[in-house]
Structure formats: structure tokens, C-alpha cells
Scaffold this active site. Structure first.
Site, PDB file in Angstrom:
ATOM      1  N   SER A   7       0.843  -1.212   0.000  1.00  0.00           N
ATOM      2  CA  SER A   7       0.000   0.000   0.000  1.00  0.00           C
ATOM      3  C   SER A   7       0.871   1.252   0.000  1.00  0.00           C
ATOM      4  O   SER A   7       0.446   2.314  -0.423  1.00  0.00           O
ATOM      5  CB  SER A   7      -0.908  -0.004   1.240  1.00  0.00           C
ATOM      6  OG  SER A   7      -0.107  -0.090   2.410  1.00  0.00           O
TER       7      SER A   7
ATOM      8  N   TYR B  56      -1.096   9.307  14.947  1.00  0.00           N
ATOM      9  CA  TYR B  56       0.018   8.419  14.542  1.00  0.00           C
ATOM     10  C   TYR B  56       0.871   8.091  15.769  1.00  0.00           C
ATOM     11  O   TYR B  56       1.126   6.935  16.077  1.00  0.00           O
ATOM     12  CB  TYR B  56       0.868   9.079  13.450  1.00  0.00           C
ATOM     13  CG  TYR B  56       2.220   8.447  13.322  1.00  0.00           C
ATOM     14  CD1 TYR B  56       3.354   9.060  13.863  1.00  0.00           C
ATOM     15  CD2 TYR B  56       2.360   7.199  12.733  1.00  0.00           C
ATOM     16  CE1 TYR B  56       4.593   8.449  13.789  1.00  0.00           C
ATOM     17  CE2 TYR B  56       3.599   6.585  12.652  1.00  0.00           C
ATOM     18  CZ  TYR B  56       4.713   7.223  13.190  1.00  0.00           C
ATOM     19  OH  TYR B  56       5.929   6.603  13.128  1.00  0.00           O
TER      20      TYR B  56
ATOM     21  N   LYS C 127       1.620   4.452  18.101  1.00  0.00           N
ATOM     22  CA  LYS C 127       2.927   3.900  18.499  1.00  0.00           C
ATOM     23  C   LYS C 127       2.966   3.683  20.014  1.00  0.00           C
ATOM     24  O   LYS C 127       3.388   2.637  20.515  1.00  0.00           O
ATOM     25  CB  LYS C 127       4.056   4.853  18.092  1.00  0.00           C
ATOM     26  CG  LYS C 127       4.268   4.951  16.591  1.00  0.00           C
ATOM     27  CD  LYS C 127       4.718   3.639  15.984  1.00  0.00           C
ATOM     28  CE  LYS C 127       5.088   3.783  14.516  1.00  0.00           C
ATOM     29  NZ  LYS C 127       5.459   2.486  13.897  1.00  0.00           N
TER      30      LYS C 127
ATOM     31  N   ASP D 167      -1.931  -8.577   3.961  1.00  0.00           N
ATOM     32  CA  ASP D 167      -2.153  -7.595   5.025  1.00  0.00           C
ATOM     33  C   ASP D 167      -1.742  -8.175   6.376  1.00  0.00           C
ATOM     34  O   ASP D 167      -2.253  -9.225   6.783  1.00  0.00           O
ATOM     35  CB  ASP D 167      -3.663  -7.240   5.030  1.00  0.00           C
ATOM     36  CG  ASP D 167      -3.998  -6.179   6.061  1.00  0.00           C
ATOM     37  OD1 ASP D 167      -5.154  -5.723   6.079  1.00  0.00           O
ATOM     38  OD2 ASP D 167      -3.084  -5.812   6.853  1.00  0.00           O
TER      39      ASP D 167
ATOM     40  N   ASN E 238       6.576  14.431   2.857  1.00  0.00           N
ATOM     41  CA  ASN E 238       6.361  15.208   4.096  1.00  0.00           C
ATOM     42  C   ASN E 238       7.700  15.548   4.738  1.00  0.00           C
ATOM     43  O   ASN E 238       7.877  16.577   5.366  1.00  0.00           O
ATOM     44  CB  ASN E 238       5.586  14.363   5.128  1.00  0.00           C
ATOM     45  CG  ASN E 238       4.154  14.090   4.672  1.00  0.00           C
ATOM     46  OD1 ASN E 238       3.476  15.015   4.209  1.00  0.00           O
ATOM     47  ND2 ASN E 238       3.711  12.851   4.762  1.00  0.00           N
TER      48      ASN E 238
ATOM     49  N   LEU F 207      11.803  16.189   5.343  1.00  0.00           N
ATOM     50  CA  LEU F 207      12.757  17.149   4.776  1.00  0.00           C
ATOM     51  C   LEU F 207      13.687  16.531   3.737  1.00  0.00           C
ATOM     52  O   LEU F 207      13.792  17.022   2.599  1.00  0.00           O
ATOM     53  CB  LEU F 207      13.593  17.774   5.907  1.00  0.00           C
ATOM     54  CG  LEU F 207      14.678  18.755   5.430  1.00  0.00           C
ATOM     55  CD1 LEU F 207      14.035  20.017   4.850  1.00  0.00           C
ATOM     56  CD2 LEU F 207      15.619  19.117   6.574  1.00  0.00           C
TER      57      LEU F 207
ATOM     58  N   ARG G 166      17.152  18.229  14.193  1.00  0.00           N
ATOM     59  CA  ARG G 166      16.729  16.840  14.314  1.00  0.00           C
ATOM     60  C   ARG G 166      17.943  15.910  14.351  1.00  0.00           C
ATOM     61  O   ARG G 166      19.045  16.290  13.981  1.00  0.00           O
ATOM     62  CB  ARG G 166      15.865  16.452  13.104  1.00  0.00           C
ATOM     63  CG  ARG G 166      14.530  17.184  13.033  1.00  0.00           C
ATOM     64  CD  ARG G 166      13.612  16.798  14.140  1.00  0.00           C
ATOM     65  NE  ARG G 166      12.302  17.440  14.056  1.00  0.00           N
ATOM     66  CZ  ARG G 166      12.015  18.641  14.558  1.00  0.00           C
ATOM     67  NH1 ARG G 166      12.969  19.334  15.171  1.00  0.00           N
ATOM     68  NH2 ARG G 166      10.792  19.132  14.451  1.00  0.00           N
TER      69      ARG G 166
ATOM     70  N   SER H  76       8.821   5.045  17.383  1.00  0.00           N
ATOM     71  CA  SER H  76       9.241   6.358  16.891  1.00  0.00           C
ATOM     72  C   SER H  76       9.446   7.328  18.032  1.00  0.00           C
ATOM     73  O   SER H  76       8.778   7.252  19.060  1.00  0.00           O
ATOM     74  CB  SER H  76       8.142   6.903  15.961  1.00  0.00           C
ATOM     75  OG  SER H  76       8.356   8.277  15.705  1.00  0.00           O
ATOM     76  N   ALA H  77      10.360   8.263  17.835  1.00  0.00           N
ATOM     77  CA  ALA H  77      10.621   9.316  18.818  1.00  0.00           C
ATOM     78  C   ALA H  77       9.380  10.171  19.033  1.00  0.00           C
ATOM     79  O   ALA H  77       9.298  10.928  19.989  1.00  0.00           O
ATOM     80  CB  ALA H  77      11.760  10.202  18.332  1.00  0.00           C
TER      81      ALA H  77
ATOM     82  N   ASN I 243      15.231  10.366  13.157  1.00  0.00           N
ATOM     83  CA  ASN I 243      14.860  10.697  11.774  1.00  0.00           C
ATOM     84  C   ASN I 243      15.659   9.885  10.756  1.00  0.00           C
ATOM     85  O   ASN I 243      16.779  10.254  10.431  1.00  0.00           O
ATOM     86  CB  ASN I 243      15.043  12.203  11.538  1.00  0.00           C
ATOM     87  CG  ASN I 243      14.013  13.010  12.281  1.00  0.00           C
ATOM     88  OD1 ASN I 243      13.944  12.964  13.516  1.00  0.00           O
ATOM     89  ND2 ASN I 243      13.169  13.715  11.554  1.00  0.00           N
TER      90      ASN I 243
HETATM   91  C1  WQD Z   1      12.471  17.631   9.915  1.00  0.00           C
HETATM   92  C2  WQD Z   1      12.747  19.124  10.069  1.00  0.00           C
HETATM   93  C3  WQD Z   1      10.777  20.479   9.908  1.00  0.00           C
HETATM   94  C4  WQD Z   1       9.977  19.403   5.703  1.00  0.00           C
HETATM   95  C5  WQD Z   1       8.663  13.166  11.182  1.00  0.00           C
HETATM   96  C6  WQD Z   1       7.563  12.536  11.958  1.00  0.00           C
HETATM   97  C7  WQD Z   1       8.129  11.506  12.897  1.00  0.00           C
HETATM   98  C8  WQD Z   1       8.963  10.521  12.125  1.00  0.00           C
HETATM   99  C9  WQD Z   1      10.048  11.227  11.336  1.00  0.00           C
HETATM  100  C10 WQD Z   1       7.721   8.527  11.610  1.00  0.00           C
HETATM  101  C11 WQD Z   1      11.723  19.853  10.922  1.00  0.00           C
HETATM  102  C12 WQD Z   1      11.708  20.764   8.731  1.00  0.00           C
HETATM  103  C13 WQD Z   1      10.513  19.504   6.981  1.00  0.00           C
HETATM  104  C14 WQD Z   1      10.005  20.531   4.841  1.00  0.00           C
HETATM  105  C15 WQD Z   1      11.110  21.793   6.572  1.00  0.00           C
HETATM  106  N1  WQD Z   1       8.133   9.752  11.264  1.00  0.00           N
HETATM  107  N2  WQD Z   1      11.076  20.676   7.401  1.00  0.00           N
HETATM  108  N3  WQD Z   1      10.576  21.695   5.321  1.00  0.00           N
HETATM  109  O1  WQD Z   1       8.894  16.206  11.636  1.00  0.00           O
HETATM  110  O2  WQD Z   1      11.154  15.606  12.657  1.00  0.00           O
HETATM  111  O3  WQD Z   1       9.557  13.810  12.051  1.00  0.00           O
HETATM  112  O4  WQD Z   1       9.378  12.179  10.475  1.00  0.00           O
HETATM  113  O5  WQD Z   1       8.023   7.914  12.609  1.00  0.00           O
HETATM  114  O6  WQD Z   1       7.050  10.842  13.520  1.00  0.00           O
HETATM  115  O7  WQD Z   1       6.961  13.562  12.741  1.00  0.00           O
HETATM  116  O8  WQD Z   1      10.709  15.071  10.255  1.00  0.00           O
HETATM  117  O9  WQD Z   1      11.599  15.501   8.013  1.00  0.00           O
HETATM  118  O10 WQD Z   1       9.192  16.193   8.536  1.00  0.00           O
HETATM  119  O11 WQD Z   1      11.097  17.474   9.517  1.00  0.00           O
HETATM  120  O12 WQD Z   1      11.616  22.849   6.986  1.00  0.00           O
HETATM  121  O13 WQD Z   1       9.531  20.512   3.671  1.00  0.00           O
HETATM  122  O14 WQD Z   1      12.687  19.727   8.769  1.00  0.00           O
HETATM  123  O15 WQD Z   1      10.204  21.693  10.386  1.00  0.00           O
HETATM  124  O16 WQD Z   1      12.400  20.863  11.636  1.00  0.00           O
HETATM  125  P1  WQD Z   1      10.060  15.289  11.705  1.00  0.00           P
HETATM  126  P2  WQD Z   1      10.609  16.039   8.986  1.00  0.00           P
END
Ligand code: WQD
Length: 339
Positions: free
Chosen positions: A34, A149, A153, A58, A198, A200, A231, A124-125, A179
Site C-alpha cells: 500500500s 500516529y 505507536k 495484510d 512530508n 525534509l 533533528r 518512533s521518537a 529521523n
Molecule cells: C524535519 C525538520 C521540519 C519538511 C517526522 C515525523 C516523525 C517521524 C520522522 C515517523 C523539521 C523541517 C521539513 C520541509 C522543513 N516519522 N522541514 N521543510 O517532523 O522531525 O519527524 O518524520 O516515525 O514521527 O513527525 O521530520 O523531516 O518532517 O522534519 O523545513 O519541507 O525539517 O520543520 O524541523 P520530523 P521532517
């Protein structure tokens, strides 16, 4: 050991499959595709030089999991199966509870029925995040978390703890990822988010390779050195090796460890690392903070060091170099040839 990876065709699962095979274990993957591709597992098998049996299905289907556990004579399970988007979980919480709790419960019950007692859970953290405050020091906050989410966890961690208390045969480990970033150095497998990433790192990689116009930096007014979010970026190969170490350290009961480097890097650090590796500017614009983001989230991985004899070896630059290689070689991820 022969290890079943539920959700094993995903980003972390496919890298863990290689690490397990290269450590002398056998691997079987159950995945419903999926949010993953069977191509990741065929490539993982090529890299490791071993066939990886793949069952499409599944992990919430208890009878299927039981059939796989018995049919392949599984000794241990690493449970990756589940949905992992914070934003999506806010919009569709019932799907998250149904998929994430359903697959964990079905897997644990099928394991008890099959007499399989070794279990590693992909957590996850996010379980440390207090609503509105982002990440605070390392005391998990139970289920009072900022999003469904994270709550799934925390709930699954509680289910595992209860199961371990009730059944002394259960050997369980909970791994709290910080991360995960980067890709296998071969450039053949990597992170392949569907749609707009989603996270970075994959977003920056897509900008660096010209797939997207610019990076949106979510706020530069945090109380950090350069104002952007900090991070703990852990190379996915280090993370995979952490799973092998956890499986090999299992004993009756439950242990929980953080898998991170213990070092923080800001958004601008990531951008600069990509510019150095790609030898080109990575355009960005600073926009509003993303609701719910913490200023700083870095691991205390000391228990993982002590308990598992494991330590992250790879740097942010290693992860960026490997992510860049993967992105250039696979601009459309595993959907090669698609426009
Ligand atoms: C990292 C940093 C953003 C995207 C998420 C989930 C967490 C885990 C890991 C599953 C932050 C900044 C991000 C962008 C940006 N997932 N950013 N522009 O939020 O630490 O953790 O992924 O387990 O549960 O919450 O990771 O990569 O989204 O963000 O500036 O387009 O990059 O603000 O500081 P995050 P992220």
C-alpha cells in the site's frame, strides 16, 4: 534466525532485509504494497545475493500471518507494517487505529498461536512529543500525544509491555527511531515517498535533482543556533544494523531503546550538505512554522550503545551523499519510466 519482516518492502524494512541477510540470517517479507514496491525487495535480494521470499498480504490478517509463521518456520518477527504520516493520521485517525493497531495485534496474536516469541517493534521518537511543546526530554508521555500516529505507536508499546508481563516466553524489543535518512550506498534502494514528501530529506533531494522548485523551510525563528528546526538524522543503514543488533540481543522480557546518533542538525545544515554533495545551489524560501513541530529532537542513544553494543557510524554527509545517489539514479523512485 529466520525473520519475518511485516511491511518489509518499505524504506526501513528493505534496508533491514539486506542487513539481516548479510549478518547470516534468513528473511521473509510480508507486505501489502500500500506504500511500498515489490521492486525494493527484489533489488534488496540482488544486493545481498540471496532470494527473499515475498508474501503479498495484510499483516492485520491474523490467519495469513499465522500461515506465514508456520509455513516458513519463522523464528522472529520485525514489525514494520503500518501507516506513518503524522498529517494523514490527523485527517483519518480511524484508518490509523485500524491499520496500525490491527496489524500489531494480529501479528502478536498469530505469533502466540504459532509459538513464535521473538518480536522487534518499529516505534518512533514521536512518543516523546507533548502536545504543543514538541519533543521534550526522554520520558514518554503515554497516549497524551499531539497526533493519532504517535498515539498508535504509544498504544502498541503498551500492548507489547502487557504481553511481555503476561507471557515470560516473549522476547521483545521496542526501537524508537529518530529521523531515518539516506539510502543504501549502491543507489539501488532508498526512500520512495508517494506524492509530495512530508519529510525534509527526500524533499531536498527532489529539489536538488530538479524535480521540485524550492525547499520550504518551516520557520527560522526557533530557539536554535540558526533558527531552524534541529533533528537527529540517522542513516538508514545504521538503523537497519540496529535491528540486527536488537534481534541478536533479545531475551525474555522487553527492552526499549532510542536509535539515533545523539547529534543534532538543522534544516540549513541539511541544505548546505546537499549543496556540497550536489555541487549546486538548493533554492529555498522560509515560510511559517509547521504546526506541532518541535524546535529540537535529538536522541539519547546511550542505552542502545550499552544494551545492543550498537552505535551509529555514518554521518549526515554520508546520508546526504547516499540519498543524492539514490535520487539521481531513480528520479521516480521504484516507479521507473513513469512521467
Ligand atoms: C524535519 C525538520 C521540519 C519538511 C517526522 C515525523 C516523525 C517521524 C520522522 C515517523 C523539521 C523541517 C521539513 C520541509 C522543513 N516519522 N522541514 N521543510 O517532523 O522531525 O519527524 O518524520 O516515525 O514521527 O513527525 O521530520 O523531516 O518532517 O522534519 O523545513 O519541507 O525539517 O520543520 O524541523 P520530523 P521532517
Amino acid at each position: 534466525m529466520r525473520v519475518l519482516l511485516t511491511g518489509g518492502a518499505g524504506y526501513i524494512g528493505s534496508h533491514t532485509a539486506i542487513a539481516l541477510l548479510e549478518s547470516g540470517h534468513d528473511v521473509v517479507v510480508l507486505d501489502d504494497f500500500s506504500n511500498s514496491s515489490s521492486e525494493a525487495i527484489s533489488r534488496a535480494g540482488e544486493i545481498a545475493g540471496r532470494e527473499i521470499p515475498l508474501v503479498r498480504g495484510d499483516a492485520a490478517d491474523r490467519s495469513l500471518v499465522l500461515e506465514v509463521l508456520r509455513g516458513y518456520q519463522i523464528d522472529a518477527v520485525v514489525h514494520f507494517a503500518g501507516r506513518k504520516s503524522v498529517g494523514e493520521s490527523v485527517d483519518d485517525p480511524l484508518r490509523y487505529y485500524s491499520v496500525n493497531l490491527g496489524s500489531a495485534l494480529a501479528t502478536l496474536v498469530a505469533m502466540a498461536d504459532a509459538g513464535v516469541h521473538r518480536f522487534v517493534f518499529s516505534s518512533s521518537a514521536t512518543v516523546y512529543e507533548r502536545p504543543g511543546e514538541g519533543l521534550v526530554e526522554h520520558d514518554p508521555v503515554g497516549i497524551d500525544l499531539p497526533n493519532p500516529y504517535g498515539r498508535t505507536k504509544a498504544m502498541i508499546e503498551a500492548i507489547i509491555a502487557d504481553a511481555a508481563r503476561a507471557d515470560a516466553r516473549l522476547h521483545a524489543a521496542v526501537l524508537r527511531y529518530f529521523n531515518p535518512v539516506g539510502a543504501h550506498p549502491s543507489g539501488r534502494i532508498g526512500e520512495d515517498p508517494k506524492g509530495v514528501p512530508n519529510n525534509l530529506m527526500p524533499f531536498v533531494a527532489q529539489v536538488a535533482v530538479g524535480e521540485r522548485e524550492r525547499v520550504r523551510v518551516f520557520g527560522d525563528d526557533y530557539p536554535t543556533a540558526d533558527g531552524t528546526g534541529v533533528r537527529d538524522y540517522i542513516h538508514v543503514v545504521d538503523l537497519a544494523l540496529g535491528h540486527v543488533a536488537a534481534l541478536e540481543a533479545l531475551e525474555p522480557g522487553l527492552f526499549t531503546v532510542n536509535l539515533g546518533t545523539g547529534r543534532g542538525a538543522s534544516v540549513f545544515d541539511v541544505l548546505r550538505a546537499f549543496e556540497a554533495v550536489a555541487d549546486r545551489a538548493v533554492p529555498y524560501e522560509v515560510v511559517e512554522r509547521r504546526p506541532g513541530d518541535a524546535a529540537v529532537s535529538t536522541a539519547d542513544p546511550s542505552l542502545a550503545h550499552q544494551r545492543l553494543g550498537w552505535k551509529a557510524q555514518r554521518s549526515l554527509d554520508d546520508a546526504v551523499r547516499d540519498a543524492w545517489r539514490w535520487q539521481r539514479a531513480n528520479p521516480h523512485g521504484y516507479r521507473e519510466g513513469e512521467e
